[in-house]
Every structure is written in structure tokens, then in C-alpha cells.
Design an enzyme around this catalytic site. Structure first.
Site, short mmCIF file in Angstrom:
data_model
loop_
_atom_site.label_atom_id
_atom_site.label_comp_id
_atom_site.label_asym_id
_atom_site.label_seq_id
_atom_site.Cartn_x
_atom_site.Cartn_y
_atom_site.Cartn_z
N LYS A 192 8.93 10.50 32.77
CA LYS A 192 8.55 10.72 34.17
C LYS A 192 8.84 12.16 34.60
CE LYS A 192 9.38 5.90 35.46
NZ LYS A 192 8.06 5.31 35.68
N HIS B 233 13.41 -1.18 41.85
CA HIS B 233 12.50 -1.52 40.75
C HIS B 233 13.12 -2.71 40.00
CE1 HIS B 233 10.59 -0.88 36.78
NE2 HIS B 233 9.70 -0.11 37.38
N ASP C 295 19.81 4.99 40.14
CA ASP C 295 18.60 4.96 39.32
C ASP C 295 17.76 6.15 39.77
OD1 ASP C 295 16.01 4.66 38.49
OD2 ASP C 295 15.81 2.56 39.09
N CYS D 215 6.27 -3.18 39.99
CA CYS D 215 7.58 -3.66 39.53
C CYS D 215 8.60 -3.68 40.66
CB CYS D 215 8.12 -2.84 38.36
SG CYS D 215 7.13 -2.93 36.90
N GLN E 231 12.82 8.16 39.72
CA GLN E 231 11.84 8.88 40.56
C GLN E 231 12.50 10.02 41.32
OE1 GLN E 231 8.68 8.13 40.33
NE2 GLN E 231 8.79 6.14 39.34
N1 PLP Z 1 13.45 2.67 38.18
C1 PLP Z 1 12.45 3.17 38.89
C2 PLP Z 1 12.69 3.54 40.33
C3 PLP Z 1 11.20 3.35 38.31
O1 PLP Z 1 10.19 3.86 39.03
C4 PLP Z 1 11.02 2.98 36.95
C5 PLP Z 1 9.69 3.09 36.34
O2 PLP Z 1 8.67 3.14 36.99
C6 PLP Z 1 12.11 2.50 36.25
C7 PLP Z 1 13.31 2.33 36.88
C8 PLP Z 1 11.99 2.13 34.82
O3 PLP Z 1 11.73 3.28 34.05
P1 PLP Z 1 11.37 3.16 32.51
O4 PLP Z 1 10.26 2.17 32.41
O5 PLP Z 1 10.98 4.55 32.13
O6 PLP Z 1 12.60 2.71 31.80
#
Ligand code: PLP
Length: 407
Positions: A226, A123, A200, A364, A203
Site C-alpha cells: 500500500k 478493517h 493499524d 472489508c 492506510q
Molecule cells: N487494515 C486496513 C485499514 C486496511 O485498509 C487493510 C487493507 O486494505 C488491512 C488492514 C489489511 O492489509 P493487508 O491485506 O495488506 O494485510
């Protein structure tokens, strides 16, 4: 506990509404999840009865909020099986957790010509903070690629690692393809070269059991919203040995020990990394969301979502000229697809009018889209409160999309 989908759906009032006169089908769970009533009630309860700033007050309500905030930290600690609750830093979400480590770990441990390995599946939140760090420090990013199924080519990792590698960072689960990455294997390999690993988990945690002790990861980040908790909440788990060595991320109240104009000393963990008034009501409700997940059972969630994934994959594969992107052997409940000749945005717009909420675009993850040479996909992402009947509605909706474009 028995997995009673009807009872579960009753906990999420939002799911029983209609949009455009059609029953809502919410398949945008990878973007954000809905909140059970107990989480909403917890927020109301604290604002109605106890609201007072934490950590600084001697009075009843401040003590109540402080205790509940710290209790929530403990719930998070147990949820991911961390060693200590002071290894749990409350943040605004995954993005802030990543920026915290990129800034603080980066300041302390990254110097000119060092290397950070990230995966091609990331992401933007797990790309850009490291790029900013590398620009600042004149360090370098190396990329671990994935194959056309959406699986990381792990065999390449050893060749990417060098004496200059200071960190490996990757997601637990890809948000655009659903791939579950073999993080334990990667962590073992990284540690055999004394390289720490940042995961990270945005998900990851909502779909399967996460045990940071067993994984032995150095950092693990995730977002509350999430995993059925309020927006603006999140977690950075870090091993004590790293957090102790890392300088503060932001300055302000709560993160200090003694302040004079000449010198300031810092608070102990976890408060060193929590400058200013935290989102304590959000954190308290976050704890409630994790208790709710525990009451359903993460293994029951994983099982139901796997059924949805298998059913959904089979069902929508029947649609002519439809390509699914992301066919990894290990996947969570995400189906990303395109129908030949139909722009994802157009498909999403038509589905919306049928009451079906999906996400369209690059999610993203522009490098993932570049890999497949596509502008974006339509993504249906399921949570445990979704049903196969809803997948049937999506299927019928997609047939309508195709029909509209063919006529
Ligand atoms: N990393 C992953 C794999 C994501 O799917 C997301 C959000 O969709 C993020 C990071 C960023 O999360 P947040 O916008 O809640 O900070």
C-alpha cells in the site's frame, strides 16, 4: 523537491496504458498502490545479480542480500522514526502483523475476562484476530463507536476503559471512509491508564508523516504494497519493552538460538519474530519504495492528495442523488459514495468499461456498512500520482452511469 506530476507519472509505466481502449484511471489505491520503476528494477537487480538466502551464508551473494535486507530495515526504522532497527519486524503485511501481536501479546498478557477495545471503524483484519484471541482466552471485545460523519466518538472512550482493559487497537486511517483518527490523543488517554495501544497503519503511512516516537504508540503495523512496495511485504513496529516480553509467534529457522530435543532458546530481536526464509528481495525493494517516497517528500504527497480530495469531493457532489459516506474533518484521499437507486457493483462495472478502476462493496469493513445500513459503497481512492483531470473523467463516467440507469 518540486512536485512534478508529469515526471512522477513517468515513474509508473502502468499508469499510461489503456484498458478497453480507454486511458486507465487508477483510483483503487487504498486496495493496493502501483510500483515505481526503481522498485521494479530493484527486484530485477537482486534476482539477476545477487540472489542468495540471507543470514546463513558466508559467501558474497548471501552477505550482499543480508546487508541489503538489514539496510531496508534501517530505512523503515528511519521512515517511522523508531528508536531501534530491532523494533522493526518484517512480516507479509498488516494482517500478519496484527495476527502476530494478537497471538504473541495475547498469549503473554491476555487472560480470562480481560477486555480489548477496538473501534467500529476497523478493517476485518483488525477485528477477527482479536476475536479469535478473545475466544481462546475467554476475554471480551468492547467497541468504540463513530458518528455519522465517520469520526470516532472519543468522549466514549473513557467510559469503555476499565481495570480489565489490556489493549486498545484502532486504525490510523479508515480504509472505507478515509477518516484520520486522532491517535495521539487516544494513545495519551490510554497511557494515562497504563494501557498499550496498537495502531493499524495500513492506510496511514502512505499519506502523512508517521513518527512512532512522537506518537508514543506501542505497536504500529503497515503493508508494503500500500506504500508502493511489492506485495507480500509488511512491518510490525513494536516498542522493545513489549517485543522483549512477548513469546515467538512462529517456530522455525532463524528465530532460534540453540535447539536441542529437550529445550530451545530463541534468537534476539527482531529475528525472534521472523521464522523461516524472509521475503528478503521484497524487503529490499520495500526499502527502495520508502526512499522513493522520501525523494518526493511525504509533505508534498499529503498536499497534492488533499487538493485531489477537495477537488474530487466538490466535483462529484454535483451529481444528483449522490451521497458521500465519510465526511470527517480530517480525511485522507478516499471518497466513498452511493448514487440513489444504483447498486455500487453496477456503477463499478460501468466505470470499469470506461477505463476507471474503483472498488465496490464493503471494503472489508462490514460493521461500517452496517452503521449506515448500506450493503457497500463505490470507493475512489487517490494516490499522489493521480490528477484532477482523472477526477474529471470519473465525474463524466458517473454522469454516464446515471444516464444509463435513468434511461
Ligand atoms: N487494515 C486496513 C485499514 C486496511 O485498509 C487493510 C487493507 O486494505 C488491512 C488492514 C489489511 O492489509 P493487508 O491485506 O495488506 O494485510
Amino acid at each position: 523537491m518540486d512536485f512534478d506530476i508529469k515526471k512522477i507519472r513517468n515513474d509508473f509505466q502502468i499508469l499510461s496504458q489503456q484498458v478497453y481502449g480507454k486511458p486507465l484511471v487508477y483510483f483503487d489505491n487504498a486496495a493496493t498502490t502501483q510500483k515505481p520503476q526503481c522498485v521494479i528494477d530493484k527486484i530485477t537487480e537482486f534476482y539477476q545479480k545477487y540472489n542468495a538466502n540471507v543470514h546463513r551464508g558466508v559467501h558474497f551473494m548471501s552477505a550482499k542480500c543480508t546487508e541489503a535486507n538489514e539496510n531496508a530495515r534501517n530505512i523503515v526504522k528511519n521512515f517511522i522514526n523508531a528508536n531501534h532497527s530491532h523494533e522493526i519486524i518484517f512480516t507479509h503485511g498488516t494482517t500478519e502483523s496484527i495476527n502476530l501481536v494478537a497471538s504473541s501479546f495475547g498469549d503473554r498478557f491476555i487472560t480470562k475476562d480481560d477486555e480489548i477495545i477496538i473501534s467500529e471503524l476497523e478493517h476485518h483484519s483488525n477485528i477477527v484476530p482479536w476475536q479469535l484471541l478473545c475466544e481462546r482466552k475467554q476475554a471480551k471485545i468492547k467497541v468504540l463507536p463513530f458518528n455519522d460523519k465517520g469520526e470516532l466518538i472519543i468522549e466514549n472512550l473513557e467510559t469503555l476503559i476499565s481495570k480489565k482493559t489490556k489493549l486498545i487497537t484502532l486504525n490510523h486511517v479508515s480504509n472505507s471512509l478515509g477518516t484520520i483518527n486522532p491517535i495521539k490523543k487516544i494513545i495519551e488517554l490510554a497511557h494515562s491508564h497504563n494501557i498499550p495501544v496498537f495502531i493499524d497503519g495500513a492506510q496511514g503511512v502512505q499519506h502523512q508523516e508517521v513518527d512512532v516516537k512522537e506518537l508514543d504508540c506501542d505497536f504500529y503495523a503497515f503493508s508494503g504494497h500500500k506504500i508502493f512496495a511489492p506485495t507480500g511485504t509488511g512491518v510490525l513496529y513494536g516498542k522493545e519493552k513489549w517485543l522483549e516480553q512477548m513469546p515467538p509467534y512462529q517456530g522455525g529457522g532463524d528465530m532460534i538460538d540453540i535447539v536441542t530435543f529437550e529445550n530451545t532458546t530463541y534468537n534476539e530481536l527482531p529475528f525472534k519474530f521472523e521464522a523461516g526464509t524472509p521475503n528478503y528481495v521484497g524487503n529490499i525493494a520495500f526499502g527502495k519504495a520508502l526512499e522513493y517516497v522520501n525523494s518526493i517528500g511525504i509533505e508534498n504527497i499529503a498536499k497534492h492528495e488533499k487538493e485531489l480530495l477537495d477537488y474530487g469531493t466538490k466535483k462529484i457532489s454535483q451529481i444528483e442523488n449522490l451521497t458521500i459516506y465519510g465526511n470527517a474533518k480530517n480525511k485522507t484521499s478516499v471518497i466513498s459514495f452511493l448514487i440513489n437507486g444504483i447498486h455500487p457493483y453496477d456503477a463499478g462495472m460501468i466505470l470499469d468499461k470506461l477505463g476507471i478502476a474503483v472498488r465496490t462493496g464493503h471494503h472489508c469493513t462490514q460493521p461500517v456498512m452496517d452503521h449506515f445500513n448500506i450493503p457497500g459503497t463505490v470507493r475512489a481512492s487517490f494516490a499522489f500520482y493521480n490528477t484532477t483531470e482523472e477526477i474529471d473523467i470519473l465525474y463524466e463516467g458517473l454522469l454516464k452511469v446515471v444516464k444509463m440507469f435513468n434511461s
